[in-house]
Motif scaffolding. Structure first.
Motif, PDB file in Angstrom:
ATOM      1  N   ALA A  56     -10.006   2.913  12.255  1.00 57.25           N
ATOM      2  CA  ALA A  56     -10.925   2.396  13.304  1.00 57.25           C
ATOM      3  C   ALA A  56     -10.013   3.467  14.531  1.00 57.25           C
ATOM      4  CB  ALA A  56      -9.671   0.999  13.707  1.00 57.25           C
ATOM      5  N   GLN A  57     -10.231   3.068  16.027  1.00 55.70           N
ATOM      6  CA  GLN A  57     -10.249   4.749  17.085  1.00 55.70           C
ATOM      7  C   GLN A  57      -9.051   3.611  17.114  1.00 55.70           C
ATOM      8  OE1 GLN A  57     -13.478   5.568  19.692  1.00 55.70           O
ATOM      9  NE2 GLN A  57     -11.954   6.988  21.027  1.00 55.70           N
ATOM     10  N   LEU A  58      -7.797   4.913  18.039  1.00 60.50           N
ATOM     11  CA  LEU A  58      -6.643   4.316  18.516  1.00 60.50           C
ATOM     12  C   LEU A  58      -6.719   4.503  20.121  1.00 60.50           C
ATOM     13  CD1 LEU A  58      -3.545   5.424  15.870  1.00 60.50           C
ATOM     14  CD2 LEU A  58      -4.735   2.971  16.829  1.00 60.50           C
ATOM     15  N   TRP A  59      -6.427   3.968  20.885  1.00 54.78           N
ATOM     16  CA  TRP A  59      -6.616   3.979  22.689  1.00 54.78           C
ATOM     17  C   TRP A  59      -4.980   3.931  23.247  1.00 54.78           C
ATOM     18  CZ3 TRP A  59      -8.386  -0.454  19.761  1.00 54.78           C
ATOM     19  CH2 TRP A  59      -7.392  -1.396  20.416  1.00 54.78           C
ATOM     20  N   ASP A  60      -5.174   4.565  24.478  1.00 55.20           N
ATOM     21  CA  ASP A  60      -3.961   4.085  24.986  1.00 55.20           C
ATOM     22  C   ASP A  60      -3.532   2.898  24.991  1.00 55.20           C
ATOM     23  OD1 ASP A  60      -1.268   5.998  26.463  1.00 55.20           O
ATOM     24  OD2 ASP A  60      -2.111   4.948  27.381  1.00 55.20           O
ATOM     25  N   GLY A  61      -2.205   2.803  24.922  1.00 54.37           N
ATOM     26  CA  GLY A  61      -2.319   0.936  24.896  1.00 54.37           C
ATOM     27  C   GLY A  61      -2.634   0.146  23.842  1.00 54.37           C
ATOM     28  N   ALA A  62      -2.623   0.475  22.913  1.00 52.84           N
ATOM     29  CA  ALA A  62      -3.168  -0.286  21.977  1.00 52.84           C
ATOM     30  C   ALA A  62      -1.803  -0.446  20.841  1.00 52.84           C
ATOM     31  CB  ALA A  62      -4.203   1.243  21.026  1.00 52.84           C
ATOM     32  N   ARG A  63      -2.004  -1.499  19.871  1.00 51.35           N
ATOM     33  CA  ARG A  63      -0.785  -2.203  19.269  1.00 51.35           C
ATOM     34  C   ARG A  63       0.104  -2.432  20.404  1.00 51.35           C
ATOM     35  NH1 ARG A  63      -0.273   2.012  14.633  1.00 51.35           N
ATOM     36  NH2 ARG A  63      -2.737   2.403  13.289  1.00 51.35           N
ATOM     37  N   GLN A  64      -0.023  -2.868  20.831  1.00 48.13           N
ATOM     38  CA  GLN A  64       0.582  -4.206  22.341  1.00 48.13           C
ATOM     39  C   GLN A  64       1.353  -3.034  22.810  1.00 48.13           C
ATOM     40  OE1 GLN A  64       2.957  -6.619  19.248  1.00 48.13           O
ATOM     41  NE2 GLN A  64       1.318  -8.767  19.976  1.00 48.13           N
ATOM     42  N   ASP A  65       0.813  -2.039  23.223  1.00 43.96           N
ATOM     43  CA  ASP A  65       0.897  -1.385  24.162  1.00 43.96           C
ATOM     44  C   ASP A  65       1.960   0.035  23.779  1.00 43.96           C
ATOM     45  OD1 ASP A  65       0.663   0.238  26.578  1.00 43.96           O
ATOM     46  OD2 ASP A  65       3.273  -0.762  27.754  1.00 43.96           O
ATOM     47  N   ARG A  66       2.103  -0.202  21.998  1.00 48.43           N
ATOM     48  CA  ARG A  66       3.109   0.960  21.336  1.00 48.43           C
ATOM     49  C   ARG A  66       2.873   1.724  21.226  1.00 48.43           C
ATOM     50  NH1 ARG A  66       4.300  -0.181  16.656  1.00 48.43           N
ATOM     51  NH2 ARG A  66       2.609  -1.620  16.292  1.00 48.43           N
ATOM     52  N   VAL A  67       1.442   2.867  21.375  1.00 50.31           N
ATOM     53  CA  VAL A  67       0.360   3.506  21.243  1.00 50.31           C
ATOM     54  C   VAL A  67       0.545   4.062  22.012  1.00 50.31           C
ATOM     55  CG1 VAL A  67      -1.606   4.762  20.956  1.00 50.31           C
ATOM     56  CG2 VAL A  67      -0.595   2.920  18.953  1.00 50.31           C
ATOM     57  N   LYS A  68       0.854   5.166  22.869  1.00 46.18           N
ATOM     58  CA  LYS A  68       0.655   6.351  23.921  1.00 46.18           C
ATOM     59  C   LYS A  68       0.166   7.453  24.048  1.00 46.18           C
ATOM     60  CE  LYS A  68       2.476   3.708  26.903  1.00 46.18           C
ATOM     61  NZ  LYS A  68       2.152   2.849  27.337  1.00 46.18           N
ATOM     62  N   ILE A  69      -1.112   7.958  24.283  1.00 39.68           N
ATOM     63  CA  ILE A  69      -2.585   8.539  24.345  1.00 39.68           C
ATOM     64  C   ILE A  69      -2.023   9.816  25.183  1.00 39.68           C
ATOM     65  CG2 ILE A  69      -4.396  10.168  23.237  1.00 39.68           C
ATOM     66  CD1 ILE A  69      -4.723   7.640  21.613  1.00 39.68           C
ATOM     67  N   ASN A  70      -1.393  11.406  24.948  1.00 46.61           N
ATOM     68  CA  ASN A  70      -2.156  11.800  26.162  1.00 46.61           C
ATOM     69  C   ASN A  70      -2.687  12.842  25.973  1.00 46.61           C
ATOM     70  OD1 ASN A  70      -0.039  10.491  28.261  1.00 46.61           O
ATOM     71  ND2 ASN A  70       1.416  11.282  26.734  1.00 46.61           N
ATOM     72  N   ALA A  71      -3.678  13.356  26.392  1.00 48.80           N
ATOM     73  CA  ALA A  71      -4.430  14.512  26.307  1.00 48.80           C
ATOM     74  C   ALA A  71      -4.905  14.946  27.775  1.00 48.80           C
ATOM     75  CB  ALA A  71      -5.621  14.041  25.832  1.00 48.80           C
ATOM     76  N   THR A  72      -4.878  16.611  27.548  1.00 48.40           N
ATOM     77  CA  THR A  72      -5.143  17.422  28.699  1.00 48.40           C
ATOM     78  C   THR A  72      -6.452  18.731  28.414  1.00 48.40           C
ATOM     79  OG1 THR A  72      -4.023  18.515  27.918  1.00 48.40           O
ATOM     80  CG2 THR A  72      -2.456  18.083  29.793  1.00 48.40           C
ATOM     81  N   TYR A  73      -7.348  18.724  29.322  1.00 46.05           N
ATOM     82  CA  TYR A  73      -8.195  19.770  28.498  1.00 46.05           C
ATOM     83  C   TYR A  73      -8.056  20.955  29.610  1.00 46.05           C
ATOM     84  CZ  TYR A  73      -9.529  15.843  26.338  1.00 46.05           C
ATOM     85  OH  TYR A  73      -9.527  14.990  25.136  1.00 46.05           O
ATOM     86  N   ASN A  74      -8.022  21.731  29.765  1.00 47.53           N
ATOM     87  CA  ASN A  74      -7.168  23.212  30.561  1.00 47.53           C
ATOM     88  C   ASN A  74      -7.651  24.533  29.703  1.00 47.53           C
ATOM     89  OD1 ASN A  74      -6.697  24.785  32.592  1.00 47.53           O
ATOM     90  ND2 ASN A  74      -4.433  24.599  32.278  1.00 47.53           N
ATOM     91  N   LEU A  75      -8.704  25.197  29.342  1.00 48.39           N
ATOM     92  CA  LEU A  75      -8.591  26.442  29.022  1.00 48.39           C
ATOM     93  C   LEU A  75      -8.689  25.596  26.606  1.00 48.39           C
ATOM     94  CD1 LEU A  75      -6.413  29.380  29.535  1.00 48.39           C
ATOM     95  CD2 LEU A  75      -8.746  28.595  30.591  1.00 48.39           C
ATOM     96  N   HIS A  76      -8.601  24.650  26.617  1.00 47.37           N
ATOM     97  CA  HIS A  76      -8.628  24.340  25.262  1.00 47.37           C
ATOM     98  C   HIS A  76      -8.613  23.268  24.596  1.00 47.37           C
ATOM     99  CE1 HIS A  76      -3.861  26.709  25.231  1.00 47.37           C
ATOM    100  NE2 HIS A  76      -4.355  25.010  24.509  1.00 47.37           N
ATOM    101  N   SER A  77      -7.864  21.664  24.366  1.00 47.95           N
ATOM    102  CA  SER A  77      -7.977  20.634  24.095  1.00 47.95           C
ATOM    103  C   SER A  77      -6.757  20.437  23.605  1.00 47.95           C
ATOM    104  CB  SER A  77      -9.026  20.329  23.913  1.00 47.95           C
ATOM    105  OG  SER A  77     -10.216  20.348  23.913  1.00 47.95           O
ATOM    106  N   THR A  78      -5.557  19.850  24.227  1.00 42.70           N
ATOM    107  CA  THR A  78      -3.914  19.611  23.122  1.00 42.70           C
ATOM    108  C   THR A  78      -4.055  17.861  23.654  1.00 42.70           C
ATOM    109  OG1 THR A  78      -3.021  19.176  25.132  1.00 42.70           O
ATOM    110  CG2 THR A  78      -3.507  21.882  23.467  1.00 42.70           C
ATOM    111  N   SER A  79      -3.499  17.028  22.921  1.00 42.94           N
ATOM    112  CA  SER A  79      -3.780  15.655  22.602  1.00 42.94           C
ATOM    113  C   SER A  79      -2.093  15.255  21.780  1.00 42.94           C
ATOM    114  CB  SER A  79      -4.585  14.810  21.843  1.00 42.94           C
ATOM    115  OG  SER A  79      -4.126  13.386  22.088  1.00 42.94           O
ATOM    116  N   THR A  80      -1.809  14.434  22.354  1.00 44.03           N
ATOM    117  CA  THR A  80      -0.242  14.188  21.637  1.00 44.03           C
ATOM    118  C   THR A  80      -0.270  11.834  21.444  1.00 44.03           C
ATOM    119  OG1 THR A  80       1.192  15.675  22.404  1.00 44.03           O
ATOM    120  CG2 THR A  80       2.513  13.252  21.702  1.00 44.03           C
ATOM    121  N   ILE A  81      -0.543  11.645  20.207  1.00 47.46           N
ATOM    122  CA  ILE A  81       0.065  10.296  19.761  1.00 47.46           C
ATOM    123  C   ILE A  81       1.075   9.535  19.332  1.00 47.46           C
ATOM    124  CG2 ILE A  81      -0.826  10.655  17.918  1.00 47.46           C
ATOM    125  CD1 ILE A  81      -1.979   8.058  18.509  1.00 47.46           C
TER     126      ILE A  81
END
Length: 369
Positions: A56-81
């Motif tokens: 199942a896909q996870l999104w920012d704010g999932a699981r009663q706001d316990r999940v935080k996702i940050n992503a940047t798209y500059n030259l290449h992609s970076t993402s932290t969950i």
């Protein structure tokens, strides 16, 4: 003329998430980085350990706001969950997916290039019980921790007070202790015992006392008409919940009333008195602090000086200089005539001696003849 067509590169991972072990109530962070042209999109998916559970896909704010996702798209992609306050249900496989296909999210078209995937397993282990103890006797504080679950292999211990490391060892025992020389009031705060296990296990104890309030200066001085500043602080634990300023046998000073301004933040308070008055403001001021264990206070004595008081040392120096100049002037005035007479005498002396010499020569010449 040839048009430059940008080369399309399929998405590829340059950093993948790493599998980790964590305890319940801990947090976990997974990192993913992808490259491609155009810059790929990154998504996070999760599959639990239950047999019938699917991704199942996870999104920012999932699981009663316990999940935080940050992503940047500059030259290449970076993402932290980041997942906070872990439970056993958070155990499973976390998948970082990346794709730069234009049709990657189309509902009817299937993308030409499939999402590439990188997986990491997160194991959430039930937090074991750590029994903590504290004793205060004969001028010593003895802190202790005991790990009740023998299933964890211990490779050492560490004691910390805030960010400061107090003690380390490589012993494998379930029991560890730390001794502090001094009184409880001098060493309040949050102490941690850390077991070097996989993952690390921590025990925490709070040494709590009444507010140990101290004045920044026990006696403050100010000039009339200036602003007086009185400061108190509380270096002890737990932090202060409420600060109050008052004078002897008077009601508490209200912030903004009259010429008073109070600024309090955490374990520090400041009382400002505008346009100091000698008769009204001189005296003792008390700062009182309250925390969950009770109250503590300190006293600051304020002395207000006349604005002219600061000029007295300067005026004294000026007076001394004037007296000294006057004495020198009178001395020089009286001494000047004598010096002139001395100069006249000195000028005539050579003439007399010369005349005498000439007479002596004439006498000698006549005698010779």
């Amino acid at each position: 003329h040839f048009a430059l067509i940008p080369l399309q590169l399929v998405a590829g991972f340059i950093k993948s998430p790493l599998s980790q072990k964590r305890l319940t109530q801990d947090s976990v962070e997974l990192y993913c980085e992808a490259i491609g042209n155009p810059i790929p999109e990154i998504q996070w998916w999760f599959e639990g350990n239950e047999p019938n559970e699917t991704y199942a896909q996870l999104w920012d704010g999932a699981r009663q706001d316990r999940v935080k996702i940050n992503a940047t798209y500059n030259l290449h992609s970076t993402s932290t969950i980041y997942i906070a306050n872990l439970t056993g249900d958070d155990s499973g496989t976390y998948e970082c997916r990346a794709s730069n296909d234009p049709d990657r999210n189309h509902l009817s078209k299937s993308p030409k290039v499939k999402w590439i995937r990188s997986q990491a397993n997160v194991f959430v282990i039930e937090r074991p019980d750590v029994q903590t103890g504290f004793s205060d006797s004969t001028g010593k504080l003895i802190l202790s921790c005991n790990l009740t679950d023998p299933a964890f292999a211990v490779e050492g211990h560490e004691w910390k007070h805030g960010d400061k490391i107090l003690q380390t060892d490589t012993e494998s025992s379930a029991f560890t202790s730390y001794i502090i020389e001094g009184k409880k009031e001098e060493h309040s705060g949050i102490y941690e015992c850390i077991y070097k296990t996989s993952p690390e296990i921590k025990g925490e104890m709070n040494i709590s006392v009444l507010p140990q309030v101290v004045a920044y200066k026990k006696s403050e001085h100010g000039n009339e008409g200036d602003t007086g500043v009185l400061t108190c602080k509380n270096p002890s634990f737990p932090p202060v919940s409420d600060w109050v300023w008052y004078r002897n046998d008077q009601e508490s000073i209200v912030n903004g009333s009259g010429r008073y301004i109070i600024k309090s933040s955490g374990n520090k308070t400041e009382l400002r008195i505008l346009k100091l008055n000698i008769e009204e403001d001189t005296g003792d001021y008390h700062c009182s602090a309250t925390n969950s264990f009770g109250k503590g206070e300190a006293t600051v004595n304020l002395r207000v000086r006349s604005r002219l008081a600061a000029l007295w040392p300067f005026l004294g120096i000026v007076a001394e200089v004037l007296v000294l100049v006057t004495i020198i002037f009178i001395y020089e005035k009286r001494r000047k005539p004598d010096e002139v007479l001395d100069d006249d005498d000195g000028g005539s002396a050579p003439l007399k001696s010369n005349a005498t010499n000439h007479k002596d020569k004439n006498v000698r010449q006549r005698n010779a003849n």
